[in-house]
Design a protein around this motif. Sequence first.
Motif, short mmCIF file in Angstrom:
data_model
loop_
_atom_site.label_atom_id
_atom_site.label_comp_id
_atom_site.label_asym_id
_atom_site.label_seq_id
_atom_site.Cartn_x
_atom_site.Cartn_y
_atom_site.Cartn_z
N LEU A 77 68.13 61.14 127.24
CA LEU A 77 68.91 60.48 128.10
C LEU A 77 70.61 60.90 128.58
N SER A 78 70.81 60.78 129.37
CA SER A 78 72.10 61.88 130.04
C SER A 78 73.27 61.44 129.04
N LEU A 79 75.12 61.70 129.49
CA LEU A 79 75.11 61.62 128.90
C LEU A 79 76.01 60.43 129.09
N ARG A 80 75.85 59.93 130.60
CA ARG A 80 76.53 58.92 131.11
C ARG A 80 76.13 57.49 130.27
N ALA A 81 74.39 58.08 130.27
CA ALA A 81 73.69 56.40 129.75
C ALA A 81 74.04 56.74 128.32
N ARG A 82 73.78 57.54 127.45
CA ARG A 82 74.31 57.42 126.02
C ARG A 82 75.36 56.49 125.90
N ARG A 83 76.38 57.21 126.14
CA ARG A 83 77.43 56.08 126.92
C ARG A 83 77.70 54.57 126.67
N LEU A 84 76.59 54.26 127.74
CA LEU A 84 76.26 52.60 128.26
C LEU A 84 75.42 52.17 126.75
N LYS A 85 74.17 53.33 126.41
CA LYS A 85 73.86 53.01 125.30
C LYS A 85 74.34 52.36 123.57
N ARG A 86 75.52 52.97 123.62
CA ARG A 86 77.03 52.61 122.82
C ARG A 86 77.37 52.08 122.65
N ASP A 87 77.45 51.79 123.82
CA ASP A 87 77.91 49.98 124.27
C ASP A 87 77.34 48.84 123.89
N VAL A 88 75.81 49.00 124.73
CA VAL A 88 75.13 47.89 124.92
C VAL A 88 74.85 47.53 122.80
N VAL A 89 74.73 48.92 122.60
CA VAL A 89 74.12 48.62 120.87
C VAL A 89 75.48 47.96 120.23
#
Length: 98
Positions: A77-89
């Motif tokens: 994942l890109s940096l933006r997608a990793r941040r989004l994943k962290r928020d979703v989890v």
Amino acid sequence: MSRICELTGKGRQVGHNVSHANNKTKRTFLPNLQNVTLISDALGTSVRLRVSTHGLRSVEHNGGLDNWLVKTRDTDLSLRARRLKRDVVKKLGETKAA
């Protein structure tokens, strides 16, 4: 702006144009990137991402953006997608705990 899918990590590939006389010249194959707005059910918001059409099909196959992010490794994942994943989890963890 780099030509890399923010969800799958798919980038450009290098190959050859081959003529009838079998002459080879370098060329690049670029991914088919689209600017799309995907909806996160867990966060209740929409997110704009630059995603390849292959990535869009994968997201739909996995049942939406949230499921895709939870199942995908962070290295892809890109940096933006990793941040989004962290928020979703984090949000999914809060709902299961309640």
